[in-house]
Write an enzyme that holds these catalytic residues in place. Sequence first.
Site, PDB file in Angstrom:
ATOM      1  CG  ASP A 244      -9.164  -5.937   2.063  1.00  0.00           C
ATOM      2  OD1 ASP A 244      -8.943  -5.491   0.921  1.00  0.00           O
ATOM      3  OD2 ASP A 244      -9.543  -5.240   3.012  1.00  0.00           O
ATOM      4  CB  ALA A 273      -0.560  -6.459   1.602  1.00  0.00           C
ATOM      5  CB  CYS A 330      -5.857   4.014  -7.500  1.00  0.00           C
ATOM      6  SG  CYS A 330      -5.851   3.699  -5.722  1.00  0.00           S
TER       7      CYS A 330
END
Length: 391
Positions: A244, A273, A330
Amino acid sequence: MLFPRAILKPRLKRRVFNGHPWVYDNEIDTFPECEDGSLVDLFTSSGQFVGRGYYNSRSTISIRLLTRKYENIDEDFFVRKIQKAFALRSKYSETSAYRLIFGESDGLPGLVVDRYSNYFVMQISTLGMSLFRESILSALIKLFNPKGIYEKSEGAFLKLEGIPQVSEWLYGSGPTLIPFKMNDIQFLADLMGQKTGFFLDQRCNARFLSRFASEKRVLDVFSYTGNFALHLLKGGAHHATLLDQSERALEVAKEVSRLNGLPDKISVIKGNAFDFLRNLNPGDYDLIIIDPPALVKNAKYTEKAIAAYKELNLRAIRALKEGLLATSSCTQAIREDAWLGSIHRAFNDSKKIGLQLFSGSQPFDHPVSSAVFETNYLKFRAFYIRKISDI
């Protein structure tokens, strides 16, 4: 009591009449004469009452409806609405943490309330709803007598609505890291972190994925405080690496691992990432989770987001010799078919096959309204990866 009137243009599509609470500025023929945030009554051009809601001239969504009835919007109104929402959750809840109010789906646009044990964290995202803060607070206290209620209303969109950010205890007090139990795992909701402190919407997907965790080396990308990683470790994973960009989130994840007696089972990496996935060797991990935050808020920029989803999944697939990929979106602005298309292109480019093991979405406490497609946002798939030559 009489409220200012807004009148719809004639021959509108039936979206609003079929249950959608948003009324856009280009749908209104006669605007109400009132201050922003005020309650208004909405009528058709022929004089038919449509509903009562709050108005904001600063927003392209001029009116958000709260009710289709002639009724007072007061503390009793919020008590009834919250009781109805709680009745749905209490039928199915298997955890002390859940979303009590999910905005439009519960008839309260602009309001989110999450429950963590006996603490509540609320988010208000609109001017109109902010004017009912005291009524909402009183209703929650009357119904639940909680230890504390914290408001965590943050984000650039608040400036567009014309309201300040709020991050404070409105009632009682509590810790910055609120402990709660979910799926027999101890977690912490971080009031200094993202959203309301935790992402409750992925708990069912994480629990299902844990069935495949035995002896796996796990990489949890965009891990935040370790929801997926901890579920998989409890499911028997050998080790989990959390990646993260938030150092604080990773520190909280380490504390969560200690609370669950698993401090030696995790490693944390602060990094990008895309870069990290690019530098992996095939077979470094047996199970990779890709769970990024919403990549765009506006439909105008979906092409860039689709390309980013494809690239993330491509790099994860290439890093798996034969293993599991769990991938999620999302981003509400991206349709599920477009998101899946990006994943299928990633499989094609990698010369590998994905066997879908599970298709998931958001849990019952984030209910999708058939009238409000915007409430349907979470997409989740789990694939078993194989080379084409091994079919």
